[in-house]
Write a protein that holds these residues in place. Sequence first.
Motif, PDB file in Angstrom:
ATOM      1  N   LEU A  22      42.150  43.001  40.286  1.00 21.72           N
ATOM      2  CA  LEU A  22      40.697  42.910  40.444  1.00 21.72           C
ATOM      3  C   LEU A  22      40.245  42.620  41.868  1.00 21.72           C
ATOM      4  O   LEU A  22      39.202  43.079  42.299  1.00 21.72           O
ATOM      5  N   ALA A  23      41.031  41.850  42.581  1.00 24.53           N
ATOM      6  CA  ALA A  23      40.616  41.434  43.921  1.00 24.53           C
ATOM      7  C   ALA A  23      41.253  42.276  45.023  1.00 24.53           C
ATOM      8  O   ALA A  23      40.947  42.092  46.191  1.00 24.53           O
ATOM      9  N   SER A  24      42.115  43.211  44.659  1.00 26.05           N
ATOM     10  CA  SER A  24      42.849  43.941  45.696  1.00 26.05           C
ATOM     11  C   SER A  24      41.973  44.944  46.431  1.00 26.05           C
ATOM     12  O   SER A  24      41.076  45.556  45.859  1.00 26.05           O
ATOM     13  N   ARG A  25      42.253  45.065  47.696  1.00 25.71           N
ATOM     14  CA  ARG A  25      41.646  46.076  48.554  1.00 25.71           C
ATOM     15  C   ARG A  25      42.829  46.777  49.198  1.00 25.71           C
ATOM     16  O   ARG A  25      43.284  46.382  50.275  1.00 25.71           O
ATOM     17  N   ILE A  37      44.708  57.153  47.392  1.00 27.07           N
ATOM     18  CA  ILE A  37      44.028  56.399  46.342  1.00 27.07           C
ATOM     19  C   ILE A  37      43.605  55.075  46.963  1.00 27.07           C
ATOM     20  O   ILE A  37      44.358  54.468  47.737  1.00 27.07           O
ATOM     21  N   ILE A  38      42.395  54.660  46.651  1.00 26.36           N
ATOM     22  CA  ILE A  38      41.822  53.453  47.251  1.00 26.36           C
ATOM     23  C   ILE A  38      41.297  52.545  46.143  1.00 26.36           C
ATOM     24  O   ILE A  38      40.571  52.999  45.258  1.00 26.36           O
ATOM     25  N   SER A  39      41.664  51.289  46.187  1.00 29.74           N
ATOM     26  CA  SER A  39      41.150  50.289  45.264  1.00 29.74           C
ATOM     27  C   SER A  39      40.322  49.302  46.067  1.00 29.74           C
ATOM     28  O   SER A  39      40.789  48.762  47.072  1.00 29.74           O
ATOM     29  N   VAL A  40      39.100  49.069  45.621  1.00 24.94           N
ATOM     30  CA  VAL A  40      38.237  48.095  46.280  1.00 24.94           C
ATOM     31  C   VAL A  40      37.896  47.028  45.247  1.00 24.94           C
ATOM     32  O   VAL A  40      37.139  47.272  44.316  1.00 24.94           O
ATOM     33  N   GLY A  41      38.520  45.872  45.423  1.00 24.46           N
ATOM     34  CA  GLY A  41      38.326  44.768  44.498  1.00 24.46           C
ATOM     35  C   GLY A  41      37.031  44.039  44.744  1.00 24.46           C
ATOM     36  O   GLY A  41      36.345  44.240  45.740  1.00 24.46           O
ATOM     37  N   SER A  42      36.746  43.170  43.819  1.00 28.02           N
ATOM     38  CA  SER A  42      35.530  42.375  43.888  1.00 28.02           C
ATOM     39  C   SER A  42      35.908  40.927  44.160  1.00 28.02           C
ATOM     40  O   SER A  42      37.023  40.504  43.871  1.00 28.02           O
ATOM     41  N   GLN A  47      34.118  41.205  37.608  1.00 37.39           N
ATOM     42  CA  GLN A  47      33.791  42.586  37.927  1.00 37.39           C
ATOM     43  C   GLN A  47      35.073  43.374  38.127  1.00 37.39           C
ATOM     44  O   GLN A  47      36.058  42.862  38.660  1.00 37.39           O
ATOM     45  N   ALA A  48      35.062  44.623  37.714  1.00 41.91           N
ATOM     46  CA  ALA A  48      36.233  45.492  37.863  1.00 41.91           C
ATOM     47  C   ALA A  48      36.353  45.982  39.300  1.00 41.91           C
ATOM     48  O   ALA A  48      35.372  46.061  40.031  1.00 41.91           O
ATOM     49  N   ALA A  49      37.583  46.294  39.678  1.00 46.56           N
ATOM     50  CA  ALA A  49      37.834  46.901  40.996  1.00 46.56           C
ATOM     51  C   ALA A  49      37.579  48.402  40.871  1.00 46.56           C
ATOM     52  O   ALA A  49      37.978  49.027  39.887  1.00 46.56           O
ATOM     53  N   THR A  50      36.899  48.985  41.840  1.00 50.89           N
ATOM     54  CA  THR A  50      36.619  50.424  41.787  1.00 50.89           C
ATOM     55  C   THR A  50      37.783  51.208  42.384  1.00 50.89           C
ATOM     56  O   THR A  50      38.433  50.764  43.336  1.00 50.89           O
ATOM     57  N   LEU A  51      38.033  52.369  41.784  1.00 53.95           N
ATOM     58  CA  LEU A  51      39.099  53.252  42.257  1.00 53.95           C
ATOM     59  C   LEU A  51      38.476  54.547  42.756  1.00 53.95           C
ATOM     60  O   LEU A  51      37.592  55.106  42.114  1.00 53.95           O
ATOM     61  N   ILE A  67      39.516  49.411  37.474  1.00 54.26           N
ATOM     62  CA  ILE A  67      40.537  48.669  36.739  1.00 54.26           C
ATOM     63  C   ILE A  67      39.943  47.309  36.378  1.00 54.26           C
ATOM     64  O   ILE A  67      39.250  46.695  37.182  1.00 54.26           O
ATOM     65  N   GLU A  68      40.226  46.887  35.148  1.00 53.14           N
ATOM     66  CA  GLU A  68      39.662  45.642  34.656  1.00 53.14           C
ATOM     67  C   GLU A  68      40.587  44.450  34.861  1.00 53.14           C
ATOM     68  O   GLU A  68      40.133  43.321  34.901  1.00 53.14           O
TER      69      GLU A  68
END
Length: 191
Positions: A22-25, A37-42, A47-51, A67-68
Amino acid sequence: MGGHAFAAECVNLPAKVINLDLASRKSLLSPDQEWQIISVGSDSSEQAATLSIQNKRTSQKWNVGSIERHATAFWSEDSKRLFLRDSYAADDTKIRVFDFSGPRPKEIKGLDESIRKAIFSRIPEDEVTQWLYYPKACFAANDSDTIILVADVPLTKKRESSEGKPFKLKLTVNIISFQILIEAPKAPTFP
């Protein structure tokens, strides 16, 4: 199907794997350096992290969901596919595969549902799963049309409080035809 490789033959484990939460960037480039592929955590655990997936040549981005809880992603050696194991619940996991053979990323729809149907067809009617998880996954050697999975699906009796019994299935899945070969012991029996 790619020489009928089975799950025990995950000899070409992904060179690079990214673990997301959830928190990963974080981000992971494809082997050919064309896609990312990019993950932007919150900052919030609620809140879910957007992919998203980005074409590195054009800088165009596509939102491919979120991702939840946590997920694992890796590329096929030929950069034609991206595998995503989405552990969205404590007792459940979803498989997503994206295709990069065209001008834009395309998720292979219906794949997770087909895999689940094949797994649950091996479970006796008087038993239920305690969870579904895929501890091992890879693309078959020199074949990005085929994924190899080990499914961990411990079983327990329906309508009884019984201790679960281990049950693992080895699956070889053609992601184009959805043909699924399963290696599995007989489901455990309960007294």
